[in-house]
Design a protein around this motif. Structure first.
Motif, mmCIF file in Angstrom:
data_model
loop_
_atom_site.group_PDB
_atom_site.id
_atom_site.type_symbol
_atom_site.label_atom_id
_atom_site.label_comp_id
_atom_site.label_asym_id
_atom_site.label_seq_id
_atom_site.Cartn_x
_atom_site.Cartn_y
_atom_site.Cartn_z
ATOM 1 N N VAL A 155 0.856 -1.195 0.000
ATOM 2 C CA VAL A 155 0.000 0.000 0.000
ATOM 3 C C VAL A 155 0.894 1.249 0.000
ATOM 4 C CG1 VAL A 155 -1.843 -1.239 1.199
ATOM 5 C CG2 VAL A 155 -0.291 0.173 2.526
ATOM 6 N N TYR A 156 0.398 2.318 -0.576
ATOM 7 C CA TYR A 156 1.216 3.519 -0.811
ATOM 8 C C TYR A 156 0.504 4.777 -0.303
ATOM 9 C CZ TYR A 156 3.569 0.452 -4.158
ATOM 10 O OH TYR A 156 4.246 -0.594 -4.740
ATOM 11 N N VAL A 157 1.285 5.756 0.147
ATOM 12 C CA VAL A 157 0.710 7.076 0.405
ATOM 13 C C VAL A 157 0.772 7.842 -0.919
ATOM 14 C CG1 VAL A 157 0.840 9.234 1.683
ATOM 15 C CG2 VAL A 157 1.479 7.092 2.813
ATOM 16 N N LEU A 187 18.974 11.590 8.951
ATOM 17 C CA LEU A 187 17.755 12.030 8.258
ATOM 18 C C LEU A 187 16.609 12.179 9.267
ATOM 19 C CD1 LEU A 187 18.007 9.663 5.147
ATOM 20 C CD2 LEU A 187 18.367 12.135 5.171
ATOM 21 N N GLU A 188 15.637 12.976 8.878
ATOM 22 C CA GLU A 188 14.445 13.209 9.702
ATOM 23 C C GLU A 188 13.706 11.885 9.943
ATOM 24 O OE1 GLU A 188 10.300 15.676 8.888
ATOM 25 O OE2 GLU A 188 12.083 16.189 7.752
ATOM 26 N N PRO A 189 13.294 11.606 11.204
ATOM 27 C CA PRO A 189 12.572 10.341 11.433
ATOM 28 C C PRO A 189 11.254 10.301 10.661
ATOM 29 C CG PRO A 189 13.085 11.444 13.512
ATOM 30 C CD PRO A 189 13.455 12.395 12.405
ATOM 31 N N LEU A 190 10.909 9.112 10.256
ATOM 32 C CA LEU A 190 9.660 8.902 9.513
ATOM 33 C C LEU A 190 8.471 9.126 10.461
ATOM 34 C CD1 LEU A 190 8.775 7.616 6.754
ATOM 35 C CD2 LEU A 190 8.679 5.464 7.990
ATOM 36 N N PRO A 191 7.458 9.889 10.034
ATOM 37 C CA PRO A 191 6.265 10.012 10.899
ATOM 38 C C PRO A 191 5.584 8.646 11.049
ATOM 39 C CG PRO A 191 6.055 11.347 8.883
ATOM 40 C CD PRO A 191 7.348 10.609 8.777
ATOM 41 N N ASP A 192 4.750 8.497 12.062
ATOM 42 C CA ASP A 192 4.053 7.219 12.294
ATOM 43 C C ASP A 192 2.851 7.143 11.339
ATOM 44 O OD1 ASP A 192 2.782 4.965 13.147
ATOM 45 O OD2 ASP A 192 2.855 5.483 15.289
ATOM 46 N N ILE A 193 3.137 6.756 10.101
ATOM 47 C CA ILE A 193 2.101 6.764 9.050
ATOM 48 C C ILE A 193 0.957 5.814 9.429
ATOM 49 C CG2 ILE A 193 1.615 6.337 6.590
ATOM 50 C CD1 ILE A 193 3.547 8.596 6.813
ATOM 51 N N GLU A 194 1.304 4.694 10.047
ATOM 52 C CA GLU A 194 0.267 3.713 10.396
ATOM 53 C C GLU A 194 -0.751 4.356 11.349
ATOM 54 O OE1 GLU A 194 -0.089 1.277 8.644
ATOM 55 O OE2 GLU A 194 -1.446 -0.008 9.760
ATOM 56 N N ILE A 214 4.353 -0.639 -10.009
ATOM 57 C CA ILE A 214 5.526 0.205 -10.244
ATOM 58 C C ILE A 214 5.511 1.305 -9.193
ATOM 59 C CG2 ILE A 214 5.955 -0.248 -12.689
ATOM 60 C CD1 ILE A 214 4.086 2.004 -13.450
ATOM 61 N N HIS A 215 6.663 1.558 -8.580
ATOM 62 C CA HIS A 215 6.693 2.692 -7.645
ATOM 63 C C HIS A 215 8.006 3.466 -7.697
ATOM 64 C CE1 HIS A 215 8.025 -0.305 -4.367
ATOM 65 N NE2 HIS A 215 8.916 0.635 -4.248
ATOM 66 N N HIS A 216 7.878 4.759 -7.356
ATOM 67 C CA HIS A 216 9.003 5.703 -7.320
ATOM 68 C C HIS A 216 9.741 5.495 -5.991
ATOM 69 C CE1 HIS A 216 10.925 9.678 -6.868
ATOM 70 N NE2 HIS A 216 10.849 9.767 -8.195
ATOM 71 N N PRO A 217 11.074 5.731 -5.967
ATOM 72 C CA PRO A 217 11.838 5.433 -4.739
ATOM 73 C C PRO A 217 11.528 6.336 -3.547
ATOM 74 C CG PRO A 217 13.228 6.488 -6.372
ATOM 75 C CD PRO A 217 11.948 6.155 -7.070
ATOM 76 N N LEU A 218 10.796 7.437 -3.779
ATOM 77 C CA LEU A 218 10.444 8.296 -2.637
ATOM 78 C C LEU A 218 9.019 8.049 -2.142
ATOM 79 C CD1 LEU A 218 12.070 11.724 -3.641
ATOM 80 C CD2 LEU A 218 12.716 10.219 -1.746
ATOM 81 N N THR A 219 8.284 7.171 -2.796
ATOM 82 C CA THR A 219 6.889 6.933 -2.385
ATOM 83 C C THR A 219 6.863 6.082 -1.120
ATOM 84 O OG1 THR A 219 6.349 6.922 -4.731
ATOM 85 C CG2 THR A 219 4.630 6.170 -3.213
ATOM 86 N N LEU A 220 6.171 6.568 -0.106
ATOM 87 C CA LEU A 220 6.058 5.811 1.152
ATOM 88 C C LEU A 220 5.168 4.593 0.934
ATOM 89 C CD1 LEU A 220 5.612 8.849 3.507
ATOM 90 C CD2 LEU A 220 7.249 6.989 3.895
#
Ligand SMILES: O=C(O)CCC(=O)C(=O)O
Length: 287
Positions: A155-157, A187-194, A214-220
């Motif tokens: 799943v993607y944001v 690097l900045e910590p990842l927000p708690d997306i879940e 297919i996904h881009h390398p910056l897509t969460l």
């Protein structure tokens, strides 16, 4: 042509599909891979699962149900994995979607979740782990089983590749112990997306073998564990590098992961150089 298997896509990729990838950072391409490749690769995956490589990781803790198996750079030791990244329709997908004139192969990553596997793939951006700079970078995720809500779709944001953020890598599984390497990147910590899932637009697709993501390398992105009691979820991600990509020797990437580095020859690229050589072979245009 490898073992007389097709190197052609089952159908052309449409302009709408490419726009959806560019806008959203991820998209599904339905029915592009011939089943003959899926069958060859199912056997190849079994060979690897029965004979794990030295870079492999068992993300499921010992004694727990299920199995989440990860492995990297498999093409270097298995001829079918090598043919799949090079002689199958896969490089053409990458070249068409990114409109790239040349492609080098970065690496392959196997992600198998057997039935009753609780461990998810945590939210992350691929680029956080990679010594890579550039925009023409793509991951193509290939399922060898149906992937659905139960077995664990990716799943993607939506649109997160356009946030202008590179977050710190997230450790996969409890046992991998790479947290201190990754902390070096600063690097900045990842927000708690879940926890904040409801505040994002989440993209996901149920898939059948023959479809690819297919996904881009910056897509969460994230994938749950495999809740099915019977269905396997065998997935393979192939990563391709296009025209504008160069080596980035910043700290905190997989270059400092001894387990991965022990399985590949020393990387002699200098900061800012294009990826090349035996480890990152040219795969497009075809020979
Ligand atoms: O297969 C999965 O669980 C996740 C895939 C993934 O993170 C990737 O391909 O980058």
């Amino acid at each position: 042509m490898y073992k007389s298997l097709a190197d052609q896509l089952c159908r052309q990729i449409t302009a709408e599909e490419i726009v959806a990838y560019e806008e959203n950072g991820a998209h599904v391409l339905r029915g592009v891979l011939p089943m003959e490749w899926i069958e060859v690769m199912r056997d190849a995956v079994e060979r690897i699962l029965n004979n794990p490589g030295s870079a492999s990781l068992e993300y499921t803790p010992e004694g727990k149900k299920g199995r989440y198996y990860g492995d990297f750079f498999i093409w270097r030791r298995d001829p079918d994995f090598k043919a799949f990244m090079k002689d199958s329709p896969m490089p053409e997908i990458a070249a068409q979607v990114m409109d790239a004139t040349c492609l080098n192969f970065f690496y392959d990553q196997l992600l198998v979740k057997e039935p009753n596997t609780a461990e998810p793939t945590p939210w992350h951006q691929d680029l956080s782990y990679w010594p890579v700079r550039g925009n023409q970078v793509i991951s193509i995720w290939v399922p060898f089983d149906p992937a659905n809500e139960e077995s664990g779709v990716v799943v993607y944001v939506k649109g997160s590749h356009k946030w202008g953020k590179l977050y710190a890598p997230h450790v996969f599984g409890d046992k991998s112990g790479f947290a201190d390497i990754y902390a070096k990147g600063g690097l900045e910590p990842l927000p708690d997306i879940e926890a904040e899932r409801d505040s994002h637009e989440i993209l996901s697709w149920e898939m059948e073998p023959g479809d690819v993501l297919i996904h881009h390398p910056l897509t969460l992105h994230y994938a749950s564990g495999n809740k099915s009691t019977t269905g396997r979820r065998r997935g393979l991600a192939l990563r391709y590098l296009g025209d504008d990509v160069t080596f980035d020797c910043r700290p905190g990437t997989f270059l400092e992961n001894e387990k991965v580095m022990a399985t590949i020859p020393a990387i002699t690229l200098k900061d800012g150089e294009a990826f090349s050589g035996e480890l990152f072979p040219r795969v497009w245009p075809r020979e």
